[in-house]
Design a protein around this motif. Structure first.
Motif, PDB file in Angstrom:
ATOM      1  N   PRO A  67       0.816  -1.219   0.000  1.00 28.04           N
ATOM      2  CA  PRO A  67       0.000   0.000   0.000  1.00 28.04           C
ATOM      3  C   PRO A  67       0.853   1.274   0.000  1.00 28.04           C
ATOM      4  O   PRO A  67       1.986   1.272   0.485  1.00 28.04           O
ATOM      5  N   ASP A  68       0.270   2.324  -0.532  1.00 28.45           N
ATOM      6  CA  ASP A  68       0.930   3.626  -0.529  1.00 28.45           C
ATOM      7  C   ASP A  68       0.829   4.295   0.840  1.00 28.45           C
ATOM      8  O   ASP A  68       1.701   5.071   1.233  1.00 28.45           O
ATOM      9  N   ILE A  69      -0.279   4.007   1.540  1.00 29.41           N
ATOM     10  CA  ILE A  69      -0.572   4.621   2.834  1.00 29.41           C
ATOM     11  C   ILE A  69      -1.167   3.546   3.743  1.00 29.41           C
ATOM     12  O   ILE A  69      -1.938   2.698   3.290  1.00 29.41           O
ATOM     13  N   VAL A  70      -0.833   3.611   5.033  1.00 30.11           N
ATOM     14  CA  VAL A  70      -1.427   2.716   6.030  1.00 30.11           C
ATOM     15  C   VAL A  70      -2.142   3.564   7.069  1.00 30.11           C
ATOM     16  O   VAL A  70      -1.571   4.530   7.591  1.00 30.11           O
ATOM     17  N   LEU A  71      -3.397   3.218   7.340  1.00 26.74           N
ATOM     18  CA  LEU A  71      -4.157   3.829   8.429  1.00 26.74           C
ATOM     19  C   LEU A  71      -4.262   2.770   9.513  1.00 26.74           C
ATOM     20  O   LEU A  71      -4.867   1.717   9.313  1.00 26.74           O
ATOM     21  N   LEU A  72      -3.667   3.028  10.655  1.00 24.04           N
ATOM     22  CA  LEU A  72      -3.427   2.003  11.665  1.00 24.04           C
ATOM     23  C   LEU A  72      -4.030   2.371  13.010  1.00 24.04           C
ATOM     24  O   LEU A  72      -3.686   3.399  13.589  1.00 24.04           O
ATOM     25  N   ASP A  73      -4.909   1.513  13.502  1.00 21.90           N
ATOM     26  CA  ASP A  73      -5.457   1.683  14.845  1.00 21.90           C
ATOM     27  C   ASP A  73      -4.408   1.243  15.856  1.00 21.90           C
ATOM     28  O   ASP A  73      -3.642   0.304  15.603  1.00 21.90           O
ATOM     29  N   LEU A  74      -4.361   1.902  16.999  1.00 25.67           N
ATOM     30  CA  LEU A  74      -3.416   1.508  18.039  1.00 25.67           C
ATOM     31  C   LEU A  74      -3.895   0.284  18.804  1.00 25.67           C
ATOM     32  O   LEU A  74      -3.133  -0.628  19.064  1.00 25.67           O
ATOM     33  N   ASN A  75      -5.157   0.288  19.187  1.00 25.46           N
ATOM     34  CA  ASN A  75      -5.694  -0.770  20.035  1.00 25.46           C
ATOM     35  C   ASN A  75      -6.458  -1.788  19.204  1.00 25.46           C
ATOM     36  O   ASN A  75      -7.612  -1.575  18.871  1.00 25.46           O
TER      37      ASN A  75
ATOM     38  N   THR B 128      -3.871  -4.456  24.718  1.00 21.59           N
ATOM     39  CA  THR B 128      -2.579  -3.901  24.312  1.00 21.59           C
ATOM     40  C   THR B 128      -2.702  -2.892  23.182  1.00 21.59           C
ATOM     41  O   THR B 128      -3.667  -2.898  22.435  1.00 21.59           O
ATOM     42  N   MET B 129      -1.702  -2.067  23.081  1.00 19.51           N
ATOM     43  CA  MET B 129      -1.604  -1.141  21.962  1.00 19.51           C
ATOM     44  C   MET B 129      -0.691  -1.780  20.924  1.00 19.51           C
ATOM     45  O   MET B 129       0.408  -1.304  20.653  1.00 19.51           O
ATOM     46  N   ASP B 130      -1.139  -2.880  20.317  1.00 22.06           N
ATOM     47  CA  ASP B 130      -0.304  -3.610  19.376  1.00 22.06           C
ATOM     48  C   ASP B 130      -0.115  -2.876  18.059  1.00 22.06           C
ATOM     49  O   ASP B 130       0.721  -3.264  17.252  1.00 22.06           O
ATOM     50  N   GLY B 131      -0.821  -1.792  17.861  1.00 24.68           N
ATOM     51  CA  GLY B 131      -0.590  -0.961  16.687  1.00 24.68           C
ATOM     52  C   GLY B 131       0.817  -0.384  16.680  1.00 24.68           C
ATOM     53  O   GLY B 131       1.408  -0.175  15.618  1.00 24.68           O
ATOM     54  N   LEU B 132       1.378  -0.154  17.863  1.00 29.40           N
ATOM     55  CA  LEU B 132       2.755   0.338  17.942  1.00 29.40           C
ATOM     56  C   LEU B 132       3.725  -0.712  17.397  1.00 29.40           C
ATOM     57  O   LEU B 132       4.704  -0.367  16.732  1.00 29.40           O
ATOM     58  N   GLU B 133       3.455  -1.992  17.665  1.00 29.02           N
ATOM     59  CA  GLU B 133       4.285  -3.068  17.126  1.00 29.02           C
ATOM     60  C   GLU B 133       4.200  -3.093  15.601  1.00 29.02           C
ATOM     61  O   GLU B 133       5.211  -3.257  14.915  1.00 29.02           O
ATOM     62  N   VAL B 134       2.990  -2.950  15.084  1.00 23.63           N
ATOM     63  CA  VAL B 134       2.798  -2.963  13.630  1.00 23.63           C
ATOM     64  C   VAL B 134       3.518  -1.780  13.007  1.00 23.63           C
ATOM     65  O   VAL B 134       4.209  -1.923  11.999  1.00 23.63           O
ATOM     66  N   LEU B 135       3.384  -0.610  13.600  1.00 25.70           N
ATOM     67  CA  LEU B 135       4.081   0.584  13.110  1.00 25.70           C
ATOM     68  C   LEU B 135       5.581   0.327  13.040  1.00 25.70           C
ATOM     69  O   LEU B 135       6.222   0.573  12.007  1.00 25.70           O
ATOM     70  N   THR B 136       6.144  -0.181  14.114  1.00 23.24           N
ATOM     71  CA  THR B 136       7.574  -0.467  14.161  1.00 23.24           C
ATOM     72  C   THR B 136       7.980  -1.504  13.123  1.00 23.24           C
ATOM     73  O   THR B 136       8.979  -1.341  12.419  1.00 23.24           O
ATOM     74  N   ASP B 137       7.189  -2.563  13.008  1.00 20.55           N
ATOM     75  CA  ASP B 137       7.502  -3.629  12.051  1.00 20.55           C
ATOM     76  C   ASP B 137       7.437  -3.136  10.603  1.00 20.55           C
ATOM     77  O   ASP B 137       8.293  -3.474   9.790  1.00 20.55           O
ATOM     78  N   ILE B 138       6.428  -2.328  10.294  1.00 22.90           N
ATOM     79  CA  ILE B 138       6.306  -1.785   8.939  1.00 22.90           C
ATOM     80  C   ILE B 138       7.510  -0.913   8.605  1.00 22.90           C
ATOM     81  O   ILE B 138       8.098  -1.024   7.535  1.00 22.90           O
ATOM     82  N   LEU B 139       7.888  -0.063   9.545  1.00 20.99           N
ATOM     83  CA  LEU B 139       8.995   0.861   9.277  1.00 20.99           C
ATOM     84  C   LEU B 139      10.355   0.163   9.239  1.00 20.99           C
ATOM     85  O   LEU B 139      11.287   0.685   8.633  1.00 20.99           O
ATOM     86  N   LYS B 140      10.461  -1.011   9.853  1.00 22.95           N
ATOM     87  CA  LYS B 140      11.694  -1.807   9.721  1.00 22.95           C
ATOM     88  C   LYS B 140      11.813  -2.326   8.288  1.00 22.95           C
ATOM     89  O   LYS B 140      12.895  -2.353   7.715  1.00 22.95           O
ATOM     90  N   ILE B 141      10.684  -2.739   7.721  1.00 24.27           N
ATOM     91  CA  ILE B 141      10.658  -3.280   6.358  1.00 24.27           C
ATOM     92  C   ILE B 141      10.781  -2.170   5.323  1.00 24.27           C
ATOM     93  O   ILE B 141      11.486  -2.301   4.332  1.00 24.27           O
TER      94      ILE B 141
END
Length: 119
Positions: free
Chosen positions: A47-55, A60-73
């Motif tokens: 995707p060009d853009i990701v809209l990500l919920d935190l909770n 848990t606020m697992d959206g922070l994990e997804v944010l971190t994982d996406i930006l690692k890739i």
């Protein structure tokens, strides 16, 4: 047409956001319900853009994990957080981790489209 990945455990919220962003034909949306599906969809759909919920779960606020994982890739990925968690500390943390913006719930369609229009 830009592709947007909407990640939220609420089917209502995913459908609501999808309807807003697809209305004018500028965006097409794909959806994910949790962090595992979000990463699968990010890798397969590009995707060009990701809209990500935190909770995405009750505890848990697992959206922070997804944010971190996406930006690692993909360090240049455009990720916006969508959340009802309105604490400035949380907003600041998301931006420090690399989110391009923070969109508060309930979602205002004008604010959402304005944010997306910048990317």
């Amino acid at each position: 047409m830009k592709k947007v990945l909407i990640v939220d455990n609420s089917s209502f919220m995913r459908k609501f956001v999808k309807k807003i962003i697809e209305k004018d034909g500028l965006y097409t949306a794909v959806e994910a319900v949790d962090k595992v599906t979000a990463m699968e969809m990010f890798n397969s759909e590009k995707p060009d853009i990701v809209l990500l919920d935190l909770n995405m779960t009750e505890s848990t606020m697992d959206g922070l994990e997804v944010l971190t994982d996406i930006l690692k890739i993909a360090p240049a990925a455009v990720v916006f957080i969508m959340s009802a968690v309105g604490h400035q500390k949380v907003k600041d943390q998301c931006i420090e981790l690399g989110a391009k913006g923070y969109i508060s719930k309930p979602i205002d369609s004008g604010v959402l489209l304005k944010e997306l229009g910048e990317y």
